[in-house]
Structures are given as structure tokens and as C-alpha cells.
Design an enzyme around this catalytic site. Sequence first.
Site, PDB file in Angstrom:
ATOM      1  N   LEU A 176     -12.165  -7.154  -1.031  1.00 38.11           N
ATOM      2  CA  LEU A 176     -12.151  -6.903  -2.469  1.00 38.11           C
ATOM      3  C   LEU A 176     -11.547  -8.098  -3.187  1.00 38.11           C
ATOM      4  O   LEU A 176     -10.573  -8.673  -2.711  1.00 38.11           O
ATOM      5  CB  LEU A 176     -11.332  -5.643  -2.786  1.00 38.11           C
ATOM      6  CG  LEU A 176     -11.902  -4.316  -2.276  1.00 38.11           C
ATOM      7  CD1 LEU A 176     -10.910  -3.186  -2.511  1.00 38.11           C
ATOM      8  CD2 LEU A 176     -13.231  -4.020  -2.954  1.00 38.11           C
ATOM      9  N   GLU A 208      -6.492   2.012  -8.510  1.00 40.04           N
ATOM     10  CA  GLU A 208      -7.928   2.145  -8.319  1.00 40.04           C
ATOM     11  C   GLU A 208      -8.229   2.558  -6.874  1.00 40.04           C
ATOM     12  O   GLU A 208      -9.085   3.395  -6.627  1.00 40.04           O
ATOM     13  CB  GLU A 208      -8.626   0.826  -8.670  1.00 40.04           C
ATOM     14  CG  GLU A 208     -10.069   0.992  -9.114  1.00 40.04           C
ATOM     15  CD  GLU A 208     -11.037   1.337  -8.003  1.00 40.04           C
ATOM     16  OE1 GLU A 208     -11.924   2.181  -8.220  1.00 40.04           O
ATOM     17  OE2 GLU A 208     -10.912   0.759  -6.902  1.00 40.04           O
TER      18      GLU A 208
END
Length: 180
Positions: free
Chosen positions: A23, A30
Site C-alpha cells: 500500500l 482505514e
Amino acid sequence: MPPKLELIAAACENMGIGINGGLPWRLKTEMAFFTRMTTDTKDKDKKNIVLMGRRTWDCIPEKYKPLENRINMVLTSQSLNYGDKAIICKSIPHAIEVIAEMQNQVERVWVIGGSRVYKDVMGSPYFGRLYLTRIKKEFKCDTFFPPIPSGFVLIKDPTVPQHIQEEKGIKFIYEVYEKK
């Protein structure tokens, strides 16, 4: 009747979702949202499936495989065996067949990547909803979320926070889409 496939993803302003197999951001809030959505069930005797492509599976750090308290399902044309860590399916229709056989054990099916799997499911009759976190910043990425089809509309889901979130100076908002 197997459950509809629900997509969950986070994308930055350029619709990037990943870089170098990881990521591009580290947002605990999140990640906690992703975990809660893909894990929680109303029926404690059922589990959710996380359906992903092989490259997405390969990008999950070894210590997190399989994703806990979920049935992990991997789409691949290769002859692979992940033992009891993940169920292998050759295609989305094959996954639907397997899910149909397990429907007494399954509450929801979450598609967690990658790009091609997202695109294929959004264009399929199996699509249910898209849960997309919009990261309000641009990051360098090499993997991108596909264009959202024109027939998709924003809806409200009471399980999803409605307002702009912020962590580490990065703003983001949760959006939920259905087909018109």
C-alpha cells in the site's frame, strides 16, 4: 442463491491502489475499517469470504496469511495449493459455484483486489456493491483501481462513516456505490 460480490478498496486521487506489492499509505483507521467490514458478521455461525487475485494474495505479508476470521479465496489459472490457508478458484464463475456450495457457512463475499478482479466483478452479474475509500492525496502508484462504470450511483450505508476522516494529515472519505 449465493450472496452478491462486494468490492472494497482504497484509492488515492490518481486512483492508485498499490505500489511495489504494497500500500502507498499507512492509515490505521482505514485498515481497521477494511478489517471490520470484511470480518464482521450478523450471524456468529457464519464467516465472510475475502476473494482476491493471486498477486493480491502474494502481496499480503506472510504473518497475516490467511486473513484472520475470514475464508480466504484466491483466483488463479495456475495449479497452486495453499493448503488450508486459501481456497483456489480458476475464475469468478468457478468461485461463485464454490461459494454456492458453502452458502450455509458464508454471510458476505468481499472482493479485495487486484485491479483486474475489481474490473471483472464490476462488469459481471455477480456485482453487489463497491465500498471505496477515497484518499484525498496523490501517491506514486503502479497499480490502479479501474474506472467506475457510468451506471454506478452513490448510496448511504449506515455501517460506513459519512464524514471526511483524517489521519497523519491525510484526509479520506468512504463512498458506497450500487448499480442503478
